[in-house]
Design an enzyme around this catalytic site. Sequence first.
Site, PDB file in Angstrom:
ATOM      1  N   HIS A   1      19.832   9.233 -43.948  1.00 14.12           N
ATOM      2  CA  HIS A   1      19.892   7.929 -43.556  1.00 14.12           C
ATOM      3  C   HIS A   1      20.382   7.220 -44.873  1.00 14.12           C
ATOM      4  O   HIS A   1      19.849   5.824 -45.615  1.00 14.12           O
ATOM      5  CB  HIS A   1      19.081   6.867 -42.986  1.00 14.12           C
ATOM      6  CG  HIS A   1      18.775   7.298 -41.197  1.00 14.12           C
ATOM      7  ND1 HIS A   1      19.633   7.185 -40.261  1.00 14.12           N
ATOM      8  CD2 HIS A   1      17.723   8.074 -41.053  1.00 14.12           C
ATOM      9  CE1 HIS A   1      19.240   8.026 -39.477  1.00 14.12           C
ATOM     10  NE2 HIS A   1      17.903   8.264 -39.126  1.00 14.12           N
TER      11      HIS A   1
ATOM     12  N   SER B   1      36.326   4.608 -68.017  1.00 14.90           N
ATOM     13  CA  SER B   1      37.589   3.036 -67.456  1.00 14.90           C
ATOM     14  C   SER B   1      38.072   1.770 -69.146  1.00 14.90           C
ATOM     15  O   SER B   1      37.481   2.173 -69.623  1.00 14.90           O
ATOM     16  CB  SER B   1      35.946   1.833 -67.271  1.00 14.90           C
ATOM     17  OG  SER B   1      36.606   0.893 -67.070  1.00 14.90           O
TER      18      SER B   1
ATOM     19  N   LYS C   1      30.998   3.277 -68.693  1.00 12.60           N
ATOM     20  CA  LYS C   1      31.781   3.718 -67.641  1.00 12.60           C
ATOM     21  C   LYS C   1      32.060   5.308 -67.476  1.00 12.60           C
ATOM     22  O   LYS C   1      32.943   6.094 -68.367  1.00 12.60           O
ATOM     23  CB  LYS C   1      32.531   2.650 -66.211  1.00 12.60           C
ATOM     24  CG  LYS C   1      31.124   2.056 -65.912  1.00 12.60           C
ATOM     25  CD  LYS C   1      33.206   1.119 -64.861  1.00 12.60           C
ATOM     26  CE  LYS C   1      32.788   1.857 -63.596  1.00 12.60           C
ATOM     27  NZ  LYS C   1      33.474   0.589 -63.127  1.00 12.60           N
TER      28      LYS C   1
ATOM     29  N   GLU D   1      36.470  11.281 -56.191  1.00 15.26           N
ATOM     30  CA  GLU D   1      36.792   9.930 -55.425  1.00 15.26           C
ATOM     31  C   GLU D   1      38.175  10.790 -54.534  1.00 15.26           C
ATOM     32  O   GLU D   1      38.956  10.707 -53.692  1.00 15.26           O
ATOM     33  CB  GLU D   1      36.883   9.259 -55.940  1.00 15.26           C
ATOM     34  CG  GLU D   1      35.908   8.695 -56.321  1.00 15.26           C
ATOM     35  CD  GLU D   1      35.543   7.211 -57.562  1.00 15.26           C
ATOM     36  OE1 GLU D   1      35.249   6.095 -57.348  1.00 15.26           O
ATOM     37  OE2 GLU D   1      36.537   7.445 -58.823  1.00 15.26           O
TER      38      GLU D   1
END
Length: 446
Positions: free
Chosen positions: A156, A277, A283, A290
């Site tokens: 979970h 980024s 970043k 992804e």
Amino acid sequence: MPSSDAPSSSIRGSQLASDFTVSLDIDRRMYREDIAGSIAHAEMLAKQDIISESDAASIVEGLRKIQDEIESGEFEWKPDLEDIHINVESRLYELIGEAAGRLHTARSRNDQVATDARLYAKRVAAECRSACRQLQRALLDRAEENIETVVPGYTHLQRAQPVTFGHVLMAYFEMFGRDAASFTQAETSADVMPLGSGALAGATYPLDREFVAERLGFSAISKNSMDAVSDRDFILDFIFATSKTMTHLSRLCEDIVIWSSEEFGFIRLSDAYSSGSSMMPQKRNPDFAELIRGKTGRVYGSLISVLTTLKGLPLTYNRDLQEDKPPLMDAAVTTLSSLTAARGMIAEMTVHADQMAAASEGRAILATDYADHLVRDGGLPFREAYVQVAAHTRGEATGNVDFPEISAADSLAARDVPGGTAPSRVREAIINGYGDLWSARLGGEW
Ligand code: ARG
């Protein structure tokens, strides 16, 4: 392929019709298969005295020349000739003249395209299996470095019990091993030779179908001509294998995204597999992970696309079947590149063992170990032990129940069953894994 512009009213009807029916941009990717199929067919026709040896020789020579032209970029593709089959045949006419007309004896584009697609599916299934094996190899190598590296195991997405990072990587090793096996099944399902089925009913010539099958590396010939020209189950089997592989890749990538986040900080992706980024200099985005996760949807789409194309077709060949190749080829290319990228990500990632260990500290994650201790050494029923441990992990007094010091390493070592996370068991799994990969290698799987 139809041009991407909407057809304007100035396009003549015939032009629109040909844009709509053309499949060349897609099916030219199986030019090798088309040429190999034609060569085998021509050689068989000559062997059976259906065409002359000299015609067969000039056909084969012409086809080899066409392959060279395609591979050197000289070949002039003609979209108005619709597909790969007509493009090759028409060029053969230009090169060798009238003899070219004998190649299509006892053959239809229906059994031809089915043969080409099967050869293509066999090739990409083998390539995907090899890519699975290489990813497995990278996982094994990294697992071996992390046999003792402690990391929280999650259920979970809540910290559950300590495991080793090697054990985590070996979980993915298992998945891609099953995928490699699925690609072998997909290859077997494509391994049936349709030529000789003609348009749908067979041929009136004394063909040697076994000879063609052997020449093309097929293990069997199709048993029913009507099924053979319209069966695309092998495409379903292949795309299902790619879909399952993409599911596993997507899960791995989701873990990679989580592990590489600042909040977790368990791994750092190499520069090659992350990007900055444009706006926020701090970043490092896990773009490859992804994208693999994102491309999974495309591959599932391909599976649904082919299932839907097939479901309403009466026997036998219908032009709908031309719509099988874009999803087949897209699934192949997408899965292969995703497997390759995942392998690079795994091979090059930096593991932050200190961060993993820090996240594995504290009483909470050892709750099951305390409960097991109370059961084994204190004689408590498990349910009672559970209540005591819950209080203990909250820092509450637990009366006369005594809690010893347990470390994450103790916790790991205790899970000493086959398949468990004890480092000795993980080491054993890795040794077996190398053995399996080695036999797959000897078996020519990669
Ligand atoms: N381009 C067609 C396909 O991909 C080839 C077969 C055409 N056969 C026919 N009878 N029109 O399915």
